[in-house]
Design a protein around this motif. Sequence first.
Motif, mmCIF file in Angstrom:
data_model
loop_
_atom_site.group_PDB
_atom_site.id
_atom_site.type_symbol
_atom_site.label_atom_id
_atom_site.label_comp_id
_atom_site.label_asym_id
_atom_site.label_seq_id
_atom_site.Cartn_x
_atom_site.Cartn_y
_atom_site.Cartn_z
ATOM 1 N N SER A 225 10.179 12.859 0.353
ATOM 2 C CA SER A 225 9.854 13.172 -1.038
ATOM 3 C C SER A 225 10.428 14.490 -1.522
ATOM 4 C CB SER A 225 8.329 13.200 -1.209
ATOM 5 O OG SER A 225 7.950 13.741 -2.454
ATOM 6 N N ASN A 226 10.554 15.471 -0.653
ATOM 7 C CA ASN A 226 10.749 16.858 -1.098
ATOM 8 C C ASN A 226 12.197 17.345 -0.998
ATOM 9 O OD1 ASN A 226 10.607 16.873 1.731
ATOM 10 N ND2 ASN A 226 9.763 18.947 1.811
ATOM 11 N N GLU A 227 13.149 16.406 -1.133
ATOM 12 C CA GLU A 227 14.549 16.819 -1.134
ATOM 13 C C GLU A 227 15.265 16.357 -2.403
ATOM 14 O OE1 GLU A 227 16.348 15.880 2.633
ATOM 15 O OE2 GLU A 227 15.165 17.409 3.649
ATOM 16 N N GLY A 228 14.523 16.337 -3.496
ATOM 17 C CA GLY A 228 15.101 16.040 -4.800
ATOM 18 C C GLY A 228 14.690 14.693 -5.357
ATOM 19 N N ARG B 196 0.859 -1.182 0.000
ATOM 20 C CA ARG B 196 0.000 0.000 0.000
ATOM 21 C C ARG B 196 0.892 1.228 0.000
ATOM 22 N NH1 ARG B 196 -2.352 -0.524 4.608
ATOM 23 N NH2 ARG B 196 -1.491 1.250 5.751
ATOM 24 N N ILE B 197 0.497 2.249 -0.703
ATOM 25 C CA ILE B 197 1.251 3.492 -0.766
ATOM 26 C C ILE B 197 0.508 4.542 0.050
ATOM 27 C CG2 ILE B 197 2.312 5.224 -2.250
ATOM 28 C CD1 ILE B 197 1.894 3.133 -4.572
ATOM 29 N N ASP B 198 1.180 5.064 1.056
ATOM 30 C CA ASP B 198 0.617 6.131 1.889
ATOM 31 C C ASP B 198 1.381 7.407 1.562
ATOM 32 O OD1 ASP B 198 -0.573 7.706 3.768
ATOM 33 O OD2 ASP B 198 0.299 6.706 5.511
ATOM 34 N N ASN B 199 0.862 8.187 0.607
ATOM 35 C CA ASN B 199 1.541 9.402 0.140
ATOM 36 C C ASN B 199 0.902 10.617 0.789
ATOM 37 O OD1 ASN B 199 3.259 10.269 -2.723
ATOM 38 N ND2 ASN B 199 2.109 11.852 -1.666
ATOM 39 N N THR B 200 1.576 11.155 1.815
ATOM 40 C CA THR B 200 1.112 12.390 2.446
ATOM 41 C C THR B 200 1.945 13.588 2.009
ATOM 42 O OG1 THR B 200 2.507 12.039 4.397
ATOM 43 C CG2 THR B 200 0.274 11.116 4.458
ATOM 44 N N ALA B 201 2.941 13.377 1.155
ATOM 45 C CA ALA B 201 3.800 14.453 0.670
ATOM 46 C C ALA B 201 3.020 15.355 -0.282
ATOM 47 C CB ALA B 201 5.021 13.875 -0.036
ATOM 48 N N ALA B 202 3.507 16.582 -0.449
ATOM 49 C CA ALA B 202 2.858 17.525 -1.347
ATOM 50 C C ALA B 202 2.894 17.033 -2.789
ATOM 51 C CB ALA B 202 3.528 18.895 -1.227
ATOM 52 N N THR B 203 3.983 16.389 -3.183
ATOM 53 C CA THR B 203 4.093 15.805 -4.523
ATOM 54 C C THR B 203 3.564 14.380 -4.496
ATOM 55 O OG1 THR B 203 6.043 17.154 -5.027
ATOM 56 C CG2 THR B 203 5.695 15.180 -6.369
ATOM 57 N N ASP B 204 2.710 14.048 -5.435
ATOM 58 C CA ASP B 204 2.143 12.701 -5.496
ATOM 59 C C ASP B 204 3.145 11.771 -6.178
ATOM 60 O OD1 ASP B 204 0.672 10.397 -5.772
ATOM 61 O OD2 ASP B 204 -1.107 11.380 -6.570
ATOM 62 N N ARG C 149 9.156 17.472 6.959
ATOM 63 C CA ARG C 149 8.578 17.898 8.233
ATOM 64 C C ARG C 149 7.819 16.770 8.938
ATOM 65 N NH1 ARG C 149 5.114 20.158 4.323
ATOM 66 N NH2 ARG C 149 2.976 19.351 4.431
ATOM 67 N N ASP C 150 7.402 15.752 8.180
ATOM 68 C CA ASP C 150 6.627 14.653 8.763
ATOM 69 C C ASP C 150 7.445 13.389 8.986
ATOM 70 O OD1 ASP C 150 4.181 16.099 8.794
ATOM 71 O OD2 ASP C 150 3.936 15.708 6.642
ATOM 72 N N TYR C 151 8.722 13.423 8.614
ATOM 73 C CA TYR C 151 9.548 12.207 8.659
ATOM 74 C C TYR C 151 9.669 11.654 10.075
ATOM 75 C CZ TYR C 151 13.713 9.259 7.815
ATOM 76 O OH TYR C 151 14.607 8.220 7.738
ATOM 77 N N GLN C 152 9.991 12.484 11.031
ATOM 78 C CA GLN C 152 10.144 12.019 12.411
ATOM 79 C C GLN C 152 8.819 11.500 12.962
ATOM 80 O OE1 GLN C 152 13.010 11.655 14.107
ATOM 81 N NE2 GLN C 152 14.115 12.367 12.287
ATOM 82 N N ARG C 153 7.738 12.222 12.712
ATOM 83 C CA ARG C 153 6.438 11.806 13.253
ATOM 84 C C ARG C 153 6.027 10.441 12.722
ATOM 85 N NH1 ARG C 153 1.641 11.677 11.125
ATOM 86 N NH2 ARG C 153 2.237 12.977 9.338
ATOM 87 N N VAL C 154 6.121 10.260 11.400
ATOM 88 C CA VAL C 154 5.705 8.986 10.815
ATOM 89 C C VAL C 154 6.632 7.867 11.274
ATOM 90 C CG1 VAL C 154 5.384 7.723 8.655
ATOM 91 C CG2 VAL C 154 4.590 10.085 8.848
ATOM 92 N N GLY C 155 7.936 8.136 11.350
ATOM 93 C CA GLY C 155 8.858 7.126 11.837
ATOM 94 C C GLY C 155 8.538 6.682 13.249
ATOM 95 N N ARG C 156 8.220 7.622 14.119
ATOM 96 C CA ARG C 156 7.889 7.264 15.494
ATOM 97 C C ARG C 156 6.591 6.471 15.569
ATOM 98 N NH1 ARG C 156 9.593 13.341 17.397
ATOM 99 N NH2 ARG C 156 11.832 12.903 17.649
#
Length: 237
Positions: A153-156, A64-72, A112-119
Motif C-alpha cells: 500500500s505505501n509505495e504510491g 474479504r479485505i484484510d487491510n493492515t496497512a497504515a492507509t485504509d 515491512r509486512d509484505y514478506q511475512r504475510v506472503g509466507r
Amino acid sequence: MAGRLGGAVLVAVILSAGPAAAQRLPPDAALIDGFERVVFGAEITGSFSDSSYLKRFAGPVRYRIDNTAATDRRAAVRAFMRQIRRQIGGLETLEARPGEDANFVVHVVDRRDYQRVGREVYRSPFMRVPGNCVVRASYGRAGITRSDAIIVSNEGDALFRRCLIEEVLQGLGPLNDNAGAPDSVFNDTSKLTNFGPYDRVLMNMLYDPRLKPGMSQAEAAPLLPAVLRDARRRARG
C-alpha cells in the motif's frame, strides 16, 4: 498447497506504474491468441500449477479485505470489486459478512509486512516473496477454490492501483503473463493503472457461460469466435 487434483500458482509483478494510453482493440485473431496465452499458459510452471485447462471461479466470489496497512484502502478495493461485477458478465462478487467464509482475500499491507504475510499465505516460512504484489490461486478442474492477493500500500497510489487490478484479475483465472499485449495489465512492462478495454474483453470471455472450468484449449477453441463477439459487445457497455 493443493494435491494431485489441484494446483496453486504464484504470480508476481515488478513494475513502473504510469498513465494509461488510449487503447485500440486488436483484431479478433490477436484477441483470441492473447486469451489463450493468459488462460492456458502458466507464468510459473511445476508441480503446483497446471496450464492444460481453463481456470476460473465456478460460483460467486465472496471476498474479504484484510487491510493492515497504515492507509485504509478498503474503499478502493470495494470500488474495484463493484466495477468488475458491473463490467464482467457472468461474474458475481460479494463482500463476505463478518464470520462468513471468503474464497478471495485481498491483503493490503505496508512494505515491512509484505514478506511475512506472503509466507503465511504460502505456508512457507523461508520463501522470498517476489515483486510488489502477488496472488496465490488454488484450483482444480472444477474451478478456483481460493485466491489470496497481497498488495503493498505505501509505495504510491499508482503502484497500489496497478497491483490491485492485476492481482485481482489474475486471481480470477488468467494466471499467465503476455508480453505481446501492450495494453494489458497482464503485461508487466505496460504502464496501465486502469481496467482497460483489452482486459475487459478477455475477462468477459473467461466468464462467458459457454466456457467451463476444466476445459482444455482444444475444447474451448471452437467456441471462442462467438464468445469474443459477445465479449466485445459487453466490454463496450
